[in-house]
Design an enzyme around this catalytic site. Sequence first.
Site, PDB file in Angstrom:
ATOM      1  N   GLU A 185      21.675 -27.940  43.494  1.00  0.00           N
ATOM      2  CA  GLU A 185      20.409 -28.311  42.852  1.00  0.00           C
ATOM      3  C   GLU A 185      19.403 -27.163  42.805  1.00  0.00           C
ATOM      4  O   GLU A 185      18.720 -26.969  41.804  1.00  0.00           O
ATOM      5  CB  GLU A 185      19.769 -29.502  43.574  1.00  0.00           C
ATOM      6  CG  GLU A 185      20.492 -30.826  43.372  1.00  0.00           C
ATOM      7  CD  GLU A 185      21.639 -31.022  44.341  1.00  0.00           C
ATOM      8  OE1 GLU A 185      21.855 -30.152  45.208  1.00  0.00           O
ATOM      9  OE2 GLU A 185      22.341 -32.048  44.227  1.00  0.00           O
ATOM     10  N   HIS A 254      19.008 -41.466  51.122  1.00  0.00           N
ATOM     11  CA  HIS A 254      19.151 -41.747  49.689  1.00  0.00           C
ATOM     12  C   HIS A 254      18.140 -42.774  49.193  1.00  0.00           C
ATOM     13  O   HIS A 254      18.314 -43.338  48.117  1.00  0.00           O
ATOM     14  CB  HIS A 254      20.567 -42.246  49.372  1.00  0.00           C
ATOM     15  CG  HIS A 254      21.600 -41.161  49.389  1.00  0.00           C
ATOM     16  ND1 HIS A 254      22.044 -40.604  50.554  1.00  0.00           N
ATOM     17  CD2 HIS A 254      22.254 -40.529  48.392  1.00  0.00           C
ATOM     18  CE1 HIS A 254      22.950 -39.674  50.273  1.00  0.00           C
ATOM     19  NE2 HIS A 254      23.095 -39.603  48.972  1.00  0.00           N
TER      20      HIS A 254
END
Lengths: 451, 329
Positions: A185, A254
């Site tokens: 990322e 998450h």
Amino acid sequence: MTIEILMPALSPTMEEGKLSKWFIKEGDKVSAGDIIAEIETDKATMEFEAVDEGIVTKLIVTEGTDGVLVNSAIALITDENSEDAIDKKISIEKVQTDTNLSKAKVKNLVKPLEDNEPEWDTAVQTKTQTVREAIRDAMAEEMRRDETVYLMGEEVAEYQGAYKVSQGLLDEFGSKRVIDTPITEHGFAGIAVGSAFAGLRPIVEFMTFNFSMQAIDQIINSAAKTLYMSGGQMGAPMVFRGPNGAAARVGAQHSQDYAAWYAHIPGLKVVQPYSASDAKGLMKTAIRDDNPIIFLENEILYGKSFEVPLLEDYTVPLGKARIWREGTDATIVSFGIGMQYALEAAEQLQADGVSVEVIDLRTLRPIDYETIIKSVEKTNRCVTVEEGFPVGSIGNHLSAVIMERAFDYLDAPVINCTGKDVPMPYAANLEKLALTTTAEVISAVKKIIYH
Amino acid sequence: MATKKVTRKSTEKKGDLIKFYQNMLLIRRFEEKAGQLYGMGLIGGFCHLYIGQEAVVVGLEAAAKESDKRITSYRDHGHMLACGMDPNGVMAELTGRSGGYSKGKGGSMHMFSKENNFYGGHGIVGAQVPLGAGLAFADKYMENESVTFTYFGDGAANQGQVYETFNMAALWKLPVIFVIENNQYAMGTAQERSTSSPEIYTRGASFGIKGEAVDGMDVVAVRDAGLKAAAHCRAGKGPYILEIKTYRYRGHSMSDPAKYRTREEVQKMRAQRDPIESIRSLLVSEKLSTEEEIKIIDKEIKEIVNSCAEYAKESPEVPAEELWTDIYA
């Protein structure tokens, strides 16, 4: 002994799905591990296997049935050695005519929420669309319109999107413009920002916004600040998008809402839509905007259906809130999935004779303060609803602004309904406690009404 | 580091050597002046001088085409001057005045010029590396022939995002030259204390990226390496790594007392390997130029630098309204 085969959940948020294909028929013998059916959700198509052995005595749900609830029985198998196995085989023909029974187990497709006041002309036709489809259509329309727009991220191309949001885009636009990245990322966000400096308009998908923390330096230090640092010479016209906030049972790393994090940063614009029409219209506007935009989606909302206007070019301006319900007794301000609790609370409070105005902020930077202040001046009370952590929340900020600009209108303190101040637990019961709920919103409204 | 002496290359034209001398000297004198103004309190904050490293950027600019892009770290004054940016605008940015390239809002570490294809000026160590690959990505996407020179230091070469970028640049065959300016110190940490293998140019090997070490005190060698790397990129063969071994004479920034190395080490490098002195003596010994001609150049450079310092002092303060502009496009 007869065993029920249950509709499986293919993802943490799946509630129902389509039984698209049976690979077995009644009378077949199955062993554990045999592929017996194909299940389709709006996100994925998967085969699933038998875990028990025996003879298929009944297929309760016919293939092609939509909306089959997770954990409902879809077939029966009987232990081969059991005495009634043969009998069941004989009665197959009779059973097959009985499949209409399954209808009872099938939930009606989620009815789209009625927009109180659609933002389009009432003469305009609409179609029912999920948030997922709306975002996909918005990206596709903008990619058709502007060659410099491209999509980059993990699994966006060949896999068709980890959450199926980019479905079909690779086929239409090819691998030059729909680009699978390695799981890096920080690196790919930086590459996208650099390409934006040079005139492209990237859409960067984070598989979830939790992973954007790997890239947050590039988002803030490079994308958000360069226009200012360069005295207006160059900036990053681009969109960072992906699901944000809690899904279901995916644990602390998450499940986080980044609304307040990114809304803190000058140079960014931050969008968190609730409905499909807003998701579409705001995404189109975001792609055209010359600034870096954080576009916070929600996995649970992806599958929710709403009416979307059938207009050739439907856009929604950034920085403009939407009043979903008008009311006189209290104002609820929310955004994203918080709107679900806000609207449910308003509905239930209505039954108790409390008239609540519900405002969907839609954009968290810039915030449409005018709409909020105007509403609070009318209702004199306000509750904010969001999923994120309480400290330094959007609600905290709104409370301060309301206090500053509408102090004399307030009949009660503003209450912030937020997620609890804990990392997201995994246990189902604890997770429910960690999230804000409709009941909490109702109780907050009652508290300020009877203040 | 290699201690190859600059020798006369018969193919070198006088004009090229003079240009090298002028460009390197401009950077040196400009940086000395910046140091002075810093001492006078006219420049604030961080100020990272490029003195000693001039041959790197001047050599590579001689290999670059105008349409090529460049991006670097916070040690960026030299890069801006070498790619043709106006010394007035650079110095006025250092003093934080309205005549600066970023209207005083960027400072020493953050200047940009669209006109000169200079993309900053980045303060987070290593962050310019994916950004540079992104510039190259855009060129490839738009089918331009350009190459991006992405400069970073030996310190930045240990950042994770550099390797994420190597991977994608190689995977997607991006036309980017990764220029590692190895000045041997990551702030105060000598290379052998921070870097497991001294051959940083081999760090691309596992990604299939070719790399080579270059004597960064030899401007001609740098230019030649740049031409080779650029040809590789322009041929569509993907990225290339140049580890350019150089030396910074000054501290990491103005506030660095440089206690991590001896004065002798610095003196030795200055005396034996100075890139500007090498070209100067080459010009004279090869009789390509006379002392008088060189003195004229020195004087011209001095005038440019003095006048940019004047400009930077005289340039008006940034209007208060500027606080609120350029936040959004």
